[in-house]
Design a protein around this motif. Structure first.
Motif, PDB file in Angstrom:
ATOM      1  N   PHE A 165     -43.310  -6.744  60.599  1.00 50.75           N
ATOM      2  CA  PHE A 165     -44.351  -6.161  59.437  1.00 50.75           C
ATOM      3  C   PHE A 165     -45.761  -6.649  59.974  1.00 50.75           C
ATOM      4  N   ALA A 166     -46.073  -7.798  60.560  1.00 54.36           N
ATOM      5  CA  ALA A 166     -47.352  -8.239  61.048  1.00 54.36           C
ATOM      6  C   ALA A 166     -47.647  -8.046  62.444  1.00 54.36           C
ATOM      7  N   ALA A 167     -46.410  -8.172  63.525  1.00 53.48           N
ATOM      8  CA  ALA A 167     -46.378  -7.594  64.434  1.00 53.48           C
ATOM      9  C   ALA A 167     -47.194  -6.160  64.679  1.00 53.48           C
ATOM     10  N   ILE A 168     -46.619  -5.464  63.624  1.00 54.81           N
ATOM     11  CA  ILE A 168     -46.591  -3.376  62.787  1.00 54.81           C
ATOM     12  C   ILE A 168     -48.253  -4.066  63.074  1.00 54.81           C
ATOM     13  N   PHE A 169     -48.576  -4.589  61.777  1.00 51.95           N
ATOM     14  CA  PHE A 169     -50.013  -4.339  61.854  1.00 51.95           C
ATOM     15  C   PHE A 169     -50.740  -4.897  62.611  1.00 51.95           C
ATOM     16  N   MET A 170     -50.738  -5.736  63.456  1.00 54.16           N
ATOM     17  CA  MET A 170     -51.392  -6.512  63.872  1.00 54.16           C
ATOM     18  C   MET A 170     -51.893  -5.286  65.204  1.00 54.16           C
ATOM     19  N   SER A 171     -50.621  -4.910  65.746  1.00 54.26           N
ATOM     20  CA  SER A 171     -51.048  -4.056  66.865  1.00 54.26           C
ATOM     21  C   SER A 171     -51.731  -3.192  66.818  1.00 54.26           C
TER      22      SER A 171
ATOM     23  N   PHE B 204     -59.084  -0.204  67.039  1.00 56.85           N
ATOM     24  CA  PHE B 204     -60.232  -1.182  67.181  1.00 56.85           C
ATOM     25  C   PHE B 204     -60.735  -0.687  68.749  1.00 56.85           C
ATOM     26  N   MET B 205     -59.609  -0.934  69.681  1.00 55.36           N
ATOM     27  CA  MET B 205     -59.303  -0.723  70.870  1.00 55.36           C
ATOM     28  C   MET B 205     -60.466   1.378  71.502  1.00 55.36           C
ATOM     29  N   THR B 206     -59.533   1.346  70.007  1.00 51.78           N
ATOM     30  CA  THR B 206     -59.661   3.417  70.617  1.00 51.78           C
ATOM     31  C   THR B 206     -61.030   3.560  69.983  1.00 51.78           C
TER      32      THR B 206
ATOM     33  N   LEU C 273     -51.148  -3.748  77.917  1.00 50.36           N
ATOM     34  CA  LEU C 273     -51.714  -5.551  77.370  1.00 50.36           C
ATOM     35  C   LEU C 273     -50.693  -5.351  75.959  1.00 50.36           C
ATOM     36  N   LEU C 274     -50.379  -5.235  75.514  1.00 52.55           N
ATOM     37  CA  LEU C 274     -49.086  -5.447  74.544  1.00 52.55           C
ATOM     38  C   LEU C 274     -47.652  -5.684  75.334  1.00 52.55           C
TER      39      LEU C 274
END
Length: 89
Positions: A30-36, A42-44, A60-61
């Motif tokens: 869940f943390a990985a999904i949230f951060m991604s 942010f980028m878009t 990058l990911l």
């Protein structure tokens, strides 16, 4: 007749261990999904890069995951072959 206790070996796995590992891996996912998701947002939206930002974030990911997939077994191999010193491996 006296009951004899079964001793647990160090390799035995109980319900507490299974629950702990499952909870840890679920939270990690869940943390990985949230951060991604936050990084892509942010980028878009906030950095104003639009489609280029989504492409850059995806690359990058993906690159980070590929490098991690190659690097982790190499690090494990080095650690397994390391000498045991004063402070461990």
């Amino acid at each position: 007749m006296a009951r004899t206790r079964k001793l647990k070996g160090p390799e035995s796995v109980g319900a507490k261990e299974i629950f702990g590992v499952t909870a840890l891996s679920t939270n990690n996912g869940f943390a990985a999904i949230f951060m991604s998701t936050m990084f892509m947002t942010f980028m878009t939206d906030y950095a104003g890069l639009g489609k280029m930002g989504a492409t850059l974030a995806t690359v990058l990911l993906l690159a980070a995951r590929v490098i991690d997939a190659v690097d982790d077994p190499i690090q494990g191999f080095i650690m397994d072959r390391g000498k045991i010193g004063k402070h461990g491996k």
